[in-house]
Write a protein that holds these residues in place. Structure first.
Motif, mmCIF file in Angstrom:
data_model
loop_
_atom_site.group_PDB
_atom_site.id
_atom_site.type_symbol
_atom_site.label_atom_id
_atom_site.label_comp_id
_atom_site.label_asym_id
_atom_site.label_seq_id
_atom_site.Cartn_x
_atom_site.Cartn_y
_atom_site.Cartn_z
ATOM 1 N N UNK A 50 47.220 -94.960 -40.409
ATOM 2 C CA UNK A 50 47.382 -93.548 -39.702
ATOM 3 C C UNK A 50 47.856 -93.532 -38.428
ATOM 4 N N UNK A 51 48.191 -94.797 -37.468
ATOM 5 C CA UNK A 51 48.697 -94.409 -36.298
ATOM 6 C C UNK A 51 47.805 -94.543 -35.154
ATOM 7 N N UNK A 52 47.752 -94.009 -34.163
ATOM 8 C CA UNK A 52 46.841 -94.218 -32.997
ATOM 9 C C UNK A 52 45.325 -93.819 -33.119
ATOM 10 N N UNK A 90 32.387 -98.680 -42.077
ATOM 11 C CA UNK A 90 32.983 -98.253 -40.909
ATOM 12 C C UNK A 90 34.055 -97.151 -41.172
ATOM 13 N N UNK A 91 33.926 -96.259 -40.190
ATOM 14 C CA UNK A 91 34.858 -95.016 -40.257
ATOM 15 C C UNK A 91 35.735 -94.885 -38.903
ATOM 16 N N UNK A 92 37.010 -94.512 -39.052
ATOM 17 C CA UNK A 92 37.949 -94.503 -37.943
ATOM 18 C C UNK A 92 38.590 -93.108 -38.064
ATOM 19 N N UNK A 93 38.940 -92.499 -36.981
ATOM 20 C CA UNK A 93 40.054 -91.432 -37.022
ATOM 21 C C UNK A 93 41.100 -91.934 -36.513
ATOM 22 N N UNK A 94 42.448 -91.671 -37.018
ATOM 23 C CA UNK A 94 43.679 -91.969 -36.547
ATOM 24 C C UNK A 94 44.388 -90.767 -36.463
ATOM 25 N N UNK A 152 50.506 -95.959 -19.845
ATOM 26 C CA UNK A 152 51.030 -96.254 -21.494
ATOM 27 C C UNK A 152 49.576 -96.141 -22.354
ATOM 28 N N UNK A 153 48.526 -96.729 -21.863
ATOM 29 C CA UNK A 153 47.519 -96.677 -22.720
ATOM 30 C C UNK A 153 46.845 -95.407 -22.712
ATOM 31 N N UNK A 154 46.914 -94.615 -21.753
ATOM 32 C CA UNK A 154 46.156 -93.547 -21.558
ATOM 33 C C UNK A 154 46.941 -92.408 -22.405
ATOM 34 N N UNK A 155 48.454 -92.450 -22.651
ATOM 35 C CA UNK A 155 49.388 -91.626 -23.336
ATOM 36 C C UNK A 155 48.900 -92.210 -24.779
ATOM 37 N N UNK A 156 48.892 -93.442 -25.321
ATOM 38 C CA UNK A 156 48.362 -93.815 -26.575
ATOM 39 C C UNK A 156 47.012 -93.302 -27.286
ATOM 40 N N UNK A 157 46.113 -92.823 -26.188
ATOM 41 C CA UNK A 157 44.997 -92.320 -26.578
ATOM 42 C C UNK A 157 44.715 -90.827 -26.375
ATOM 43 N N UNK A 158 45.761 -90.120 -26.028
ATOM 44 C CA UNK A 158 45.694 -88.799 -25.658
ATOM 45 C C UNK A 158 45.496 -87.784 -26.960
ATOM 46 N N UNK A 159 45.810 -88.291 -28.008
ATOM 47 C CA UNK A 159 45.375 -87.532 -29.318
ATOM 48 C C UNK A 159 44.064 -87.209 -29.380
ATOM 49 N N UNK A 160 43.308 -88.249 -28.864
ATOM 50 C CA UNK A 160 41.713 -88.043 -29.020
ATOM 51 C C UNK A 160 41.056 -87.278 -28.269
ATOM 52 N N UNK A 161 41.741 -86.854 -26.933
ATOM 53 C CA UNK A 161 41.295 -86.059 -25.890
ATOM 54 C C UNK A 161 41.751 -84.945 -25.624
#
Length: 282
Positions: free
Chosen positions: A239-241, A253-257, A7-16
């Motif tokens: 913006x989501x995950x 602070x800067x974040x990409x979602x 679940x955690x991996x899927x939630x962060x898949x967009x970044x990788x």
């Protein structure tokens, strides 16, 4: 340390994840970028760099994504080491005559051109950090933390299942790593890590010794003033995950979602969008 759960991996898949090649020309503008893998800011001029699957971008006119240089490589691990000097890793663009894993690459002209420093064909760093001349890299090919003083010779440190790392700006021997159980800490330069601390963070950034930021898998932004012993949630980034995080100082602070690059100038209390982000083709 156990691996990130599904679940955690899927939630962060967009970044990788990988996506289709972008056919725009060097220096051109486009409305969005996709699959952001890293963020960095040049300390000299405040310029924002966005490392993606299709190259490096910066906000241009009307905050449209402006390509930096002509590289369309897949930039994975990425950090701004100092003024005009960028460090990265990743994979070559489709059709490029280069090893599948780029090792450590460096730009000394603000991302316009890149040269291989070391480990070409051997290493794919998914996280990089630079403090006081020391480079830390988290090698995704074996979960090995590597450390270098010159970007050429490397020492192998601990093996751990982590997504991101951050180094204390006042003490290069103190390293944090985000794991599926929480944030692990090392005080011996990454040779060993202590038991993890809650909450679970996806990405961390440490611009000042008393100003540590983390973003969780639901894009909740957290702040710690004691090196990660305790955390306080400040807000949820829109913006989501999450895909990436960098803090320039205690306030910026800067974040990409999933849908954008967001910037805060008040320590994460409020955010404004700097760039649009597209999901891309997954």
């Amino acid at each position: 340390m156990r691996k990130w759960p599904i679940a955690a991996t899927a939630a962060l898949a967009l970044g990788l994840a990988a996506c289709s090649d972008n056919a725009d020309t060097p220096g051109s503008s486009q409305s969005t970028v996709s699959h952001v893998h890293g963020l960095g800011v040049d300390p000299a001029n405040g310029r924002l760099y966005v490392a993606t699957h299709e190259g490096i971008f910066t906000p241009g006119k009307d905050n449209e994504a402006q390509r930096v240089g002509d590289s369309k490589d897949d930039f994975m691990g990425f950090t701004v080491a100092k003024s005009k000097t960028l460090l990265a890793s990743g994979h070559p663009a489709p059709g490029a005559d280069a090893p599948a894993n780029r090792g450590l690459i460096q730009s000394t002209d603000s991302g316009n051109t890149w040269k291989t420093r070391s480990l070409a064909g051997e290493v794919d760093f998914h996280a990089l950090d630079y403090v006081g001349g020391t480079i830390y890299g988290l090698d995704s090919t074996g979960g090995l933390l590597r450390v270098s003083q010159d970007g050429v010779s490397w020492d192998d440190r601990a093996r751990l299942d982590a997504l991101d790392i951050a180094v204390n700006p006042d003490d290069a021997n103190t390293v944090l790593a985000t794991t599926a159980d929480g944030v692990a800490k090392s005080t011996d330069g990454g040779k060993t890590f202590t038991a993890v601390q809650q909450p679970v963070m996806a990405f961390v950034s440490w611009p000042k010794a008393d100003a540590l930021y983390g973003i969780d898998t639901a894009s909740g932004l957290h702040h710690s003033s004691d090196g990660g012993s305790t955390w306080k949630k400040t807000t949820t980034v829109p913006g989501g995950q999450p895909q990436a995080l960098t803090a320039v100082d205690a306030k910026r602070v800067l974040a990409a979602t999933q849908d954008g690059i967001y910037e805060s100038k008040d320590g994460g209390k409020t955010f404004a969008k700097r760039l649009d982000v597209s999901d891309g083709d997954r």
